[in-house]
Write an enzyme that holds these catalytic residues in place. Structure first.
Site, PDB file in Angstrom:
ATOM      1  N   GLU A 214      -6.028  -0.231 -10.577  1.00 30.67           N
ATOM      2  CA  GLU A 214      -5.383  -1.431 -10.328  1.00 30.67           C
ATOM      3  C   GLU A 214      -6.735  -2.639 -10.708  1.00 30.67           C
ATOM      4  O   GLU A 214      -7.691  -2.583 -10.091  1.00 30.67           O
ATOM      5  CB  GLU A 214      -4.724  -1.721  -9.195  1.00 30.67           C
ATOM      6  CG  GLU A 214      -4.343  -3.186  -8.844  1.00 30.67           C
ATOM      7  CD  GLU A 214      -3.831  -3.436  -7.452  1.00 30.67           C
ATOM      8  OE1 GLU A 214      -3.064  -4.650  -7.422  1.00 30.67           O
ATOM      9  OE2 GLU A 214      -3.953  -2.600  -6.881  1.00 30.67           O
TER      10      GLU A 214
ATOM     11  N   GLU B 288      -0.018 -12.875  -3.208  1.00 26.62           N
ATOM     12  CA  GLU B 288       0.073 -11.844  -2.320  1.00 26.62           C
ATOM     13  C   GLU B 288      -0.140 -12.797  -0.927  1.00 26.62           C
ATOM     14  O   GLU B 288      -1.264 -12.984  -0.565  1.00 26.62           O
ATOM     15  CB  GLU B 288      -1.141 -10.881  -2.337  1.00 26.62           C
ATOM     16  CG  GLU B 288      -1.351  -9.551  -3.428  1.00 26.62           C
ATOM     17  CD  GLU B 288      -2.027  -8.778  -3.437  1.00 26.62           C
ATOM     18  OE1 GLU B 288      -1.771  -7.673  -3.647  1.00 26.62           O
ATOM     19  OE2 GLU B 288      -3.643  -9.385  -2.989  1.00 26.62           O
TER      20      GLU B 288
END
Length: 378
Positions: A157, A240
């Site tokens: 990622e 997030e």
């Protein structure tokens, strides 16, 4: 002085007319509110599509508290973000918009997964709105994997932190700085227990930016966290949050992947001319059917990563599929391989299928193509 009876009747009539108007106005406003509510997603993993090419997801997984997003034609806004989690652990969610595939849900018409060596460029643009009184990062995610998988967690990622507020930090630890795509970044590297994470943290908040995703992908390759024969599976932008987060917004998002790299063999660019034959078998009953599709490679070169395109006749809708990821339930459909059946050897074949509904008379698709090349019908 009391009004006369005719005056009283006129007064009552005017009041009645005004009351009727107010009731009608209230109903109209209520209808507008209901219409707006149709764009709100509060389900933990609820999704919708925008512009016919991107998926917007609520993606709340780290808390049972309510999170809602209001989806626009160009992005989304977090309207409710209850609950909080410790800032020294994982965030509570990742509301986001993406191009590509995320846990088997692929955006309409995407050409991802695509082999890195087959990608010439991946231009993208993003615009964010930020809030105070919350702990979060504005994260742009790029997912890479050794296989063209469309389900589960990928191997690597890449995170681009456009902004961070509060005592939050990327996975791992700082490993230096780098100049990428004309900007300076603090670089972090680590593993979250499921995948490697390479993060690029902006020294100050970036509200909007246009760049090439491949500039960051090449960084991952150069650092040994990916290889040119790996696959880009999805490109995502969102937030997030650890604490609060209402008001955070992706104002706009764009992403495209241009194929045409120098190394053959990526999805859509097999190492040699494609030749194929498709067998389309059906089981039909009133208002429903199943279709079993077999794609044979009749050429002399292997197909490494496949996409089969066809158009469903009017009135037909796919309700579920197996051994492939489908881009749409009606109209123009692209069925892409899953991790276990990505390759078709010369003389070999793969099979996938789906169940659907139909109205009117039943018909089969008029034709099929494999990675852009028309296939013969069996």
């Amino acid at each position: 002085m009391q009004p006369s009876r005719p005056q009283a009747r006129r007064t009552r009539a005017l009041c009645g007319a005004l009351l009727t108007t107010l009731v009608a106005l209230a109903a109209l406003l209520s209808g507008a509110t209901a219409s707006q509510a149709d764009t709100t997603i509060c389900e933990a993993f609820g999704t919708t599509t925008i512009q016919g090419r991107y998926v917007v997801q609520n993606n709340r997984w780290g808390t049972s508290a309510t999170q809602c997003i209001s989806v626009t034609d160009s992005g989304f806004r977090v309207t409710q973000a209850d609950g909080s989690v410790p800032t020294n652990g994982a965030p509570k969610s990742y509301p986001s918009v993406y191009n590509g595939c995320h846990y088997t849900n692929c955006s309409p018409g995407t050409n991802l997964p695509a082999r890195l060596s087959s990608i010439s460029s991946a231009p993208t643009g993003i615009s964010y709105s930020y809030v105070s009184g919350a702990a979060y990062d504005a994260a742009y995610d790029i997912w890479l994997d050794p296989t063209p998988r469309t389900d589960g967690v990928n191997r690597t990622e890449i995170m681009i932190w456009f902004n961070r507020v509060g005592s939050v930090q990327p996975v791992g630890s700082p490993v230096g700085s780098a100049s990428v795509a004309g900007r300076q970044w603090q670089v972090w590297s680590g593993n979250n227990g499921s995948n490697d994470v390479l993060s690029f943290v902006a020294p100050s908040a970036i509200d909007s930016w246009n760049f090439d995703v491949m500039d960051f992908v090449r960084q991952a390759v150069s650092r040994g966290l990916a290889q040119d024969n790996w696959y880009l599976t999805s490109i995502q932008a969102g937030f997030e949050p650890w604490q609060n987060g209402a008001g955070l917004a992706v104002n706009s998002f764009s992403s495209s992947v241009n194929l045409g790299g120098s190394t053959p063999g990526g999805p859509g660019t097999p190492s040699g001319p494609v030749a194929c034959k498709v067998t389309y078998g059906t089981n039909v009953w009133q208002d429903g059917f199943t279709a079993d599709i077999t794609v044979a490679n009749t050429g002399s070169s292997p197909v490494d990563g496949w996409k089969v395109a066809f158009t469903l006749p009017s009135g037909q809708r796919i309700t579920n599929a197996w051994n492939a990821t489908v881009s749409s339930s009606t109209g123009s459909v692209t069925a892409a391989n899953v991790a276990h059946n990505a390759s078709i050897t010369p003389g070999g074949q793969v099979s996938f299928g789906f169940q659907g509904t139909y109205s009117g008379s039943f018909a089969k698709p008029a034709g099929f193509s494999l990675n852009g090349t028309s296939c013969a019908a069996a």
